[in-house]
Structure formats: structure tokens, C-alpha cells
Design an enzyme around this catalytic site. Sequence first.
Site, PDB file in Angstrom:
ATOM      1  N   HIS A  50       7.240   8.801  -5.019  1.00 17.36           N
ATOM      2  CA  HIS A  50       7.520   7.070  -4.788  1.00 17.36           C
ATOM      3  C   HIS A  50       6.668   6.330  -6.531  1.00 17.36           C
ATOM      4  O   HIS A  50       5.394   6.989  -6.807  1.00 17.36           O
ATOM      5  CB  HIS A  50       6.747   6.453  -4.218  1.00 17.36           C
ATOM      6  CG  HIS A  50       7.772   5.036  -4.006  1.00 17.36           C
ATOM      7  ND1 HIS A  50       7.251   4.140  -4.554  1.00 17.36           N
ATOM      8  CD2 HIS A  50       8.831   4.446  -3.482  1.00 17.36           C
ATOM      9  CE1 HIS A  50       7.919   2.856  -4.569  1.00 17.36           C
ATOM     10  NE2 HIS A  50       8.791   3.577  -3.731  1.00 17.36           N
ATOM     11  N   LYS A  92       7.712  13.257   1.241  1.00 15.77           N
ATOM     12  CA  LYS A  92       8.410  12.167   1.293  1.00 15.77           C
ATOM     13  C   LYS A  92       8.385  12.022  -0.303  1.00 15.77           C
ATOM     14  O   LYS A  92       7.516  12.985  -1.389  1.00 15.77           O
ATOM     15  CB  LYS A  92       7.882  10.834   0.972  1.00 15.77           C
ATOM     16  CG  LYS A  92       7.557  10.155   2.540  1.00 15.77           C
ATOM     17  CD  LYS A  92       7.389   9.124   2.179  1.00 15.77           C
ATOM     18  CE  LYS A  92       6.587   8.427   4.173  1.00 15.77           C
ATOM     19  NZ  LYS A  92       6.196   7.671   4.705  1.00 15.77           N
ATOM     20  N   HIS A 108       3.289   5.416  -6.274  1.00 15.61           N
ATOM     21  CA  HIS A 108       2.199   7.086  -7.042  1.00 15.61           C
ATOM     22  C   HIS A 108       1.940   6.766  -8.113  1.00 15.61           C
ATOM     23  O   HIS A 108       0.709   7.450  -8.790  1.00 15.61           O
ATOM     24  CB  HIS A 108       2.093   8.002  -6.205  1.00 15.61           C
ATOM     25  CG  HIS A 108       2.805   7.958  -4.284  1.00 15.61           C
ATOM     26  ND1 HIS A 108       1.032   7.660  -3.695  1.00 15.61           N
ATOM     27  CD2 HIS A 108       2.897   7.723  -3.286  1.00 15.61           C
ATOM     28  CE1 HIS A 108       1.314   7.684  -2.630  1.00 15.61           C
ATOM     29  NE2 HIS A 108       2.590   7.511  -2.594  1.00 15.61           N
TER      30      HIS A 108
END
Length: 579
Positions: A142, A139, A145
Site C-alpha cells: 500500500h 496484501k 507504507h
Amino acid sequence: MACFFRRHVAAKLGRTLQHSEDGIMSALSAATVSKKQHAADFILSMKMLQKSGILPASSDLQLQTETLASELKLDSVIENIFAGHGLIIFRVDRKLLVQKMLEPFGKGEDEKFGLNSELFNTLKRGTTLVEYSSPNIAKKFHAGHLRSTIIGNFIANLKQTLGHNVIRMNYLGDWGLQFGLLGVGFGLFGSQEKLQKNPLQHLFEVYVQVNQEAERDEKIHNAARDFFKQLEQHDTKAMSLWQQFRDITVKEYQQVYKRLGIQFDIYSGESFHQEQAQEAVRQLQTQGLLKKTERGTGVVDLSSAGDMSSLCAVLRSDGTSLYITRDIAAAIDRKEKYNFDEMIYVTDKSQANHFHQLFQILIAMGHSWADRCQHVPFGLVQGMKTRTGDVVFLEDVLDETRARMLHNMSQTKTTKKMDNPEETAEKVGISALIVQDFKGPLLSDYKFDWTRMLQAKGDTGVFLQYTHSRLCSLLRMNGGIDTLTFDPSLLLDQTSISILQHLLHYDEVLYQSAQDLQPKHLITFLIKLCHLIASAHRELPVKGSPQDVAQARLRLFHGARSVLAKGMRILGITPVDKM
């Protein structure tokens, strides 16, 4: 330096009270900077002395305060002592204050400033393992994080500064049912060609697509469970695809970490502990801690009464491990491998119960060291959006921060010519992100504000960088002036003294930060320091001053710049020399 004066005052009190200096230290603090003519330097709290048992509780606190103050004698270091409202005020000799506080900066001991304070005697130093960032592989990184990453980096920096052996660990979410979904999704919608061109974007699109499909078709969920079971059984084809996803992701993440100026000692992950997780389950079973529900789920009873009122699932009914099972195994493995003295997990506050259960289970298994494990929770960032949309990836935020900062710098008349303005804009922009994030208590949610964050005149990361670069410019312009020797009597003005009084707080601020792992104390200290430096810039010119005055002032500015830079680095900010 600060510790010289603190030690002297504590020793004087220790002799009078016939008590060890260490016990008195906690009741003694540097005074708030004041422009009053007879401003205090240190304050002793009589209530704190009572609380620690050094003094008996007294109904007449003022009488007790006046009595102790009258027993303390002035000397060559302390020029004034007076009592009031349960406090004893100490004022040190002004010339000695200047001399001792600026002494380290002429001996090349800038890095040691404030770190040999007796305040740190009570801190237990050892090996500290900090687990932070920990995004899920396959992923894109983001923006959510970001908080874990920068908070964990601050904690690791702080511990290292205070003499701990620090292990920085990134524990990747690289296992679990999500990979079952992604594996199935890639089989249906994936393309190796797209994977090579824009790996994380393609995996993100596949993951979104397969989740939408799974909502309509239960067979997708069943296939995902089967795929994950194949992973747990080390099926060659499933493992090969998983390994490809993991390698690609780590490579991409490292680029983001490089931009943030962050490094890890170890890239670990849930996958490292899949077999150990099964061993942990066997141990739970052997110790009689593992129970089975009617559905066949493996649970541990955490209720104090043992009545199954508080259960924690550690095993699915099909025998596959859960996130907490792998965390149990990881904690045990880390203790055996690194023999840490403390372990700190940095995640958002939604995981507070998870870590509470993890530590409870470890204690129940007989691992007494689990009481030295700590979860540092943090709140959510609200309103972090780029111009392009709602799904916020960190790279997009960093790109936009850099672009906005570059634009602001181009509009400012004082901006210096530099070799790489984009690199400077990146560093200053990241400073702005960090300071906005760190200004309040970590547990609080906060609203992301582009405009406020990038202001040069507010209490922002831009202001810290601007002050640092301005000091660097001043020191560069006057590089021919020797500051190795200086006359302390030329810095007795209140503007100079205010900076030095503020620097008396530096060890206290680091000590307080070490106690609660909150960066806000250091942020507040550095912002106040920058305001004091701004006043000194206006009121203490170097250019056009007599040589000896210029020498003394440059020594003061050198010391202030050094402490500012040290504090910024602890926060995870790279100071810039020009902007």
C-alpha cells in the site's frame, strides 16, 4: 575544507578562553550565504557559550562580545573579525577558502568531504538496527507504507555515512488474527489458479470478501480465531498455506523495493518470534509483572502508582499472543543476536503509544538497553490517488509517476537522447516522490500534489536531478580539460564564493540530521545548492573562457556536483547523468 576552518577558529577561541575546542564547536556555525562584499563565513554565538557554561552569564552581553573580539588576533587564515549583537563574526582569507574547500576534489577524496568534521566527535558510533517498511504479507504494498520505507532508508543511509554499522531490517506483519481471516477466506473464496496469475491482487480480493462476510456472520470470526490458533500450534495444513502466502508476498515486494532502489539485510517477521513470545510471557509471569483481568486477558500494569489504571494487554484469554507480545520477544532476540547500540523503529504516529508501552515493559523486565530504542513517527499522506481509483497501491503510484515524468520529459526541448528514457523517468519520478515527502517535518501530515511534485522549476526532486544531470553534461563536454591543478585566485568572484560558503554548512547539516533524524535539513541544503549552481551556470561560462579560468570553474562545478550527488544518495535518490 570546512573542518579545517572550523577547527582553526575553534582552536583560536579555545586558547583565548582557555577551554577545550569541543565545547566551543556547538556555539560556532557557518554563516548564511550573503552576496555582501564583506560577508561572514563563521559566527560565534556568545549566548551559546554562556548556556554551555564556558562564559559566565552577563547582563552586558555586548560588552562581553566586544571584549572577546578584541582579544582575538587576525592571522594567515582569518582576515577579519568583528562583533555585534552578541555575535562574533569571522571572515577567512578568500584564496585559502577556495583552495581548501576544493582540495579534496583533486585528490579523489570526494566521498570524505565533510565527514572528518570535529562536530561528529560527540556522536556515539556503533551498531544501529533500523526497522522500517514492514508491510503486512498477503496484501499488496500500500502507498501508506511508502513513508516508512523511504524514511527508514534515509535514516539507515545517514547512519552508515556517519560511520555506524547499520542493520536494515524489514519486519513483516506475517502473523496474527488477520491470517486466521485470510486462511478461512481462502478456503471459501480462494483459487490456486488465480493465486499463481496475480497473487497479491487475488489475496487482496479474498481478504476484502471475507471481511464483508464476517460483518454479516459471527461464525466467520470464530473460524478465523480457530485458524489462527492452529497456526500457533503449528498445524501442518494451516502452516503450509501461510508459508505459501508469505513466500509469494516477499517475492512481489522485492520487485517494488528494487524499483525504489532499496535493499534490506534481513527479512524478519512476527512469525519468527511466536515461540519466544510465549517465553516472554513466562518471564513476565515469573517477575510478577503479568496480571489477569476478569475476562482472562493477560496484562501488564504500567501505572506509576501500580493501581491498574494503565494496562497493556499482552495475551488473549485463549492464550494466543498479541502484536506487542511478539514485539517484546523480537526486541530481546535482536539484542542477543546483533548486540545493537541503538534500535530505531520507523512507523506512523498512530503507533506512538504502542512503542511507548513496549519500551516501558522492556525496562520493567530489567532490559536497561531499551532506553536506546527509539520510535521515529511520521504523519499521513493525504490525497494520494491515481487516476484509476481510491485504493492506492504503491506499484500504481510508481507507474503513474513514471508515466507522467516521461510525458513531461517528452515535452521539454532540453531533454537529451538516452538509451532508456523509461528508466530515467522512473528514477526522476521517485526523486520527486521522496523530496515532496521530505520537505516538511516528518510528524506532519502533508497533501500529495502530482503537479507540484513533478515541476522542473520548483524546489522539487526533478530540480535536483535536472541540476545534477546538467553538471554531468558540462563535465562531459569539457572532459579534455585537466582540473587536477587549478589557480584558486581565479575563483574569487562572489558567485564562486557563495557556493563554497554554502558548502561550509554540509557537516552541520549532517550533524543536525543525525540529532533529530529529519531529512528536511538536507533537502533545504541541496535545494539552496542547486539555486547557487544555477546562478554559476549563467555567470561562470566554461566554454570560450581562457584555459586556466575554465580549469578553475570546472573544479568548482565538479565539487558542487559531488556534494549534490552524495546528499541525494543519503536521501535515497539515485542521481541521473542525463535527462
